[in-house]
Every structure is written in C-alpha cells, then in structure tokens.
Design a protein around this motif. Structure first.
Motif, PDB file in Angstrom:
ATOM      1  N   ASN A  16       0.872  -1.179   0.000  1.00 36.75           N
ATOM      2  CA  ASN A  16       0.000   0.000   0.000  1.00 36.75           C
ATOM      3  C   ASN A  16       0.907   1.226   0.000  1.00 36.75           C
ATOM      4  O   ASN A  16       1.492   1.588   1.008  1.00 36.75           O
ATOM      5  N   ASP A  18       0.420   4.370  -0.099  1.00 39.65           N
ATOM      6  CA  ASP A  18       0.077   5.506   0.774  1.00 39.65           C
ATOM      7  C   ASP A  18       0.689   5.323   2.154  1.00 39.65           C
ATOM      8  O   ASP A  18       1.256   6.255   2.734  1.00 39.65           O
ATOM      9  N   LYS A  19       0.580   4.063   2.667  1.00 42.28           N
ATOM     10  CA  LYS A  19       1.119   3.781   4.000  1.00 42.28           C
ATOM     11  C   LYS A  19       2.638   3.983   4.016  1.00 42.28           C
ATOM     12  O   LYS A  19       3.185   4.563   4.946  1.00 42.28           O
ATOM     13  N   LYS A  22       3.657   7.488   4.005  1.00 38.80           N
ATOM     14  CA  LYS A  22       3.465   8.127   5.306  1.00 38.80           C
ATOM     15  C   LYS A  22       4.649   7.819   6.225  1.00 38.80           C
ATOM     16  O   LYS A  22       5.092   8.676   6.994  1.00 38.80           O
ATOM     17  N   GLU A  68       3.379   7.251  15.339  1.00 37.19           N
ATOM     18  CA  GLU A  68       3.465   6.785  13.952  1.00 37.19           C
ATOM     19  C   GLU A  68       4.217   5.465  13.834  1.00 37.19           C
ATOM     20  O   GLU A  68       3.803   4.591  13.094  1.00 37.19           O
ATOM     21  N   HIS A  71       2.579   2.960  16.578  1.00 38.13           N
ATOM     22  CA  HIS A  71       1.131   2.868  16.337  1.00 38.13           C
ATOM     23  C   HIS A  71       0.322   2.940  17.625  1.00 38.13           C
ATOM     24  O   HIS A  71      -0.732   2.309  17.722  1.00 38.13           O
ATOM     25  N   ASP A  74      -3.211   4.080  17.220  1.00 40.55           N
ATOM     26  CA  ASP A  74      -4.190   3.182  16.611  1.00 40.55           C
ATOM     27  C   ASP A  74      -4.713   2.136  17.580  1.00 40.55           C
ATOM     28  O   ASP A  74      -5.606   1.365  17.256  1.00 40.55           O
TER      29      ASP A  74
ATOM     30  N   GLU B 117       5.267  -3.202   8.595  1.00 38.37           N
ATOM     31  CA  GLU B 117       4.246  -2.985   7.556  1.00 38.37           C
ATOM     32  C   GLU B 117       4.199  -4.185   6.609  1.00 38.37           C
ATOM     33  O   GLU B 117       3.119  -4.672   6.254  1.00 38.37           O
ATOM     34  N   HIS B 120       2.371  -7.059   8.179  1.00 42.68           N
ATOM     35  CA  HIS B 120       0.909  -6.964   8.092  1.00 42.68           C
ATOM     36  C   HIS B 120       0.398  -7.530   6.774  1.00 42.68           C
ATOM     37  O   HIS B 120      -0.728  -7.993   6.686  1.00 42.68           O
TER      38      HIS B 120
END
Lengths: 109, 258
Positions: A16, A18-19, A22, A68, A71, A74, B117, B120
């Motif tokens: 992804n 976008d992730k 970031k 960030e 997390h 979250d 990440e 995941h």
C-alpha cells in the motif's frame, strides 16, 4: 528428516504505497527536527530558552515515534491511556529533582 | 467485543463482567511488551532526570568556547567534549559523530517500521529484507558507540591538569587523560559516571535488540511465521526497537545538546 514445506500458505497483499509514503514522511519530519536541533546548538546562545526549546523538540519527536512508528494512536483508547497517563508521575519527578539540584548548587557554591 | 469470543459454550450476551472480553483489543504478547516498555520508560526517565539534577548542582562552563579546559570545578559543554570523528584525528568537529549515530538509529527505526508494515501484508521477502537492514543499522550503531566509548576513555592528546582525590584517598594534582569512574579530564567525576552508566544501559538495550532482531529475521526467513499464520512477533520486536530509538532521542538531547 522430512523436508518442510516453507512455501507460504498465507495470502500476500500488495504494497500500500500511501502507508509507505506516510512512513517516509514521518522519517523526514524526525530528520528535519534533529537537523533543527543541530542548527540551534550552534547558532543560539546557551541558556534556559535554548534548553526549553530542545526539550520541546525532543518531546515532539517522541510523539512522532510513539504515534506513527509504534502505532500507539491506533490502539484501543484504554490501552493508549494506560500507557500515557502513568507518565504524569515523571512530571513530578522532574520538578522535584530540578529543585533538589538547584538547592544543592546553592549550598555548594 | 465479545461477539467473536472463542470460549466454548459461552453466550455472547454475558456482558462486560462475564469474562472473555478483550477491552484492550490487543494480544497478550503485545500488551505485555507495552507494559514492559512502560516500566523501562520509568527506569530511563529516572536516570535522565537524575542526570539533570546532578548537572544543575554544578556550575556550568560559562567562558568562551576556544579557551575551554576540562576541570572538575564545573560541568563541561558537551560540544567541546564530543568533537572527535574516526579517521579525522585532531580535527575539531563538534557533535558530528553523534549526529551520524543518531541518523543511523533513526534510519534503522524507519526500516523496522517498514518490516512491520510488510508483516501486516504477510510479505515474507519484504520482512526479511527490512529486518536485515534494521539489524545492520543496529550493529553499526553499536560499533559507533564502541568507538565513542573508547575515545572517551582514552581521551585527548593534551589531557587536563586536575586536582582530585585518587583511589588511594590522597589528594593529587596531575595531568589526567581520558575518563574512568574516579576521575576524568572533561569535568566532575559524576559527568563520566553518568555517561558510562546511561549510554551503557542504552547500549545494552540496543545489544539485546540486535539479538531479538536476529532471531525474528531468522524465523521469518525460514518461514516460521508463515506456518504460524501471522507476523505479530515482528510487531512486538518492532515496539522494543522503536523504544530503543525513543530513549536515544532523549539521551541525545540531554547529553549532547544541553
């Protein structure tokens, strides 16, 4: 010995972007804050103002790392508060020991 | 919350106090890692705040930077103590090396979050790749710190002339080179003691972190996490690694900037 099948049975989801973008953005912010600290260390006069700015910038960096990278933002709210709220005790420790240190200074010199 | 309860024969309508709820919505391992890190935050905070208290109990060096000489009468200015860089002997480069170390540790934190990440997404290749980079970052940081310590211990060419009470309880005046727990050429004995204690404790954490990173890297590479069905271990070790970075951010500010 039986040769184990190491082929993944899990489904791999594609990246992804976008992730990942970031993450790099946060890294950029951390780097920028550190560079700002460096510039301040060499251009500003030493004193209370500079020290307070340093500590504020450090806490700001810590916030980025915790929210960030780790997390924490979250996580469920009770978990978030059970980590953040106990840190209030450190405020008192800081005030108490800063006072203690200055008093020792006044007694010694 | 309790809708997906796995306990057998338990009604999902039993309410908040009936047990089997997960109010924190995190696994046992992750929760315990967070609470361990909270206790470690207190340990490091106690060290760093004590550093601040001892520091303000000594006068700060107030004179011009180019005439600085180390003395146990006042606290040194960090940029005049930490000013050496490997292979550049005799060149005054204040805070450059520690800046490089900070950059390395922050970078390894970034590669760690990229590994998490990838975990995941169950993407083993990416996990292995980023874990390897993170590990390399950690090892490089440790190597830098070893150099930093060795330079701090051996000291400068000139040293400083100090009057102090030596380990035989005699007052002596002599030229001191480098640092140990009794005396150091930079400032009061407490300066080197705190430096060794706090950066040493942090370095110890980094060492443990590198071992954990290696274990996770190895297990990911041989497919343990694929067979287990999830990559949560990467996440838990990631939490620890980010914490090490977090502590360094504070060590950096308090030791090298203030």
């Amino acid at each position: 010995m039986e040769i184990q099948d190491t082929k993944s049975t899990l489904e791999v989801t594609p990246r992804n972007n976008d992730k990942i973008k970031k993450i790099w953005k946060t890294a950029g912010i951390l780097l920028a804050l550190t560079v700002a600290e460096f510039i301040m260390a060499f251009t500003m006069d030493r004193g209370i103002l500079l020290y307070v700015l340093f500590i504020l910038l450090t806490v700001w960096k810590a916030k980025y790392i915790m929210m960030e990278f780790m997390h924490l933002g979250d996580e469920a709210k009770p978990l978030f508060y059970s980590i953040i709220v106990p840190l209030i005790f450190l405020v008192w420790l800081l005030i108490a020991l800063a006072k203690e240190g200055t008093d020792i200074f006044l007694m010694r010199w | 919350m309790s809708a997906h309860s796995t306990a057998i024969g338990v009604s999902s309508k039993r309410g908040v106090w009936g047990g089997g709820n997960e109010p924190l919505k995190a696994s046992y391992g992750k929760l315990m890692m967070w609470f361990f890190l909270l206790s470690d935050i207190f340990t490091f905070a106690a060290f760093l705040i004590s550093y601040l208290a001892i520091r303000v109990s000594y006068p700060a060096y107030a004179g011009p930077a180019d005439t600085f000489v180390g003395s146990n009468e006042y606290w040194p200015v960090p940029e005049l103590v930490f000013e050496a860089v490997p292979f550049l002997h005799g060149i005054h480069a204040p805070l450059v090396f520690v800046g490089i170390m900070t950059f390395i540790l922050i970078s390894s934190s970034v590669t760690m979050v990229l590994a998490v990440e990838a975990g995941h997404r169950n993407d083993r290749n990416d996990v292995v790749k980023w874990m390897l980079w993170t590990m390399l970052g950690g090892i490089t940081f440790l190597a830098c710190q070893a150099w930093e310590w060795s330079h701090f211990i051996h000291g400068t060419d000139a040293g400083s002339v100090l009057t102090y009470i030596n380990s035989l309880n005699r007052e002596v005046t002599e030229t001191v080179f480098g640092a140990n727990l009794v005396v150091n050429e930079y400032g009061p004995a407490a300066f080197a003691q705190l430096f060794f204690f706090i950066t040493g404790f942090h370095g110890f954490h980094v060492t443990i972190g590198v071992v954990l990173l290696f274990l996770a890297f190895y297990q990911a590479a041989v497919g343990v996490y694929d067979r287990r069905g999830h990559y949560e271990m990467i996440e838990k070790i990631g939490l620890y690694w980010h914490f090490v970075d977090l502590v360094w951010v504070f060590v950096f500010t308090l030791f090298y900037l203030i």
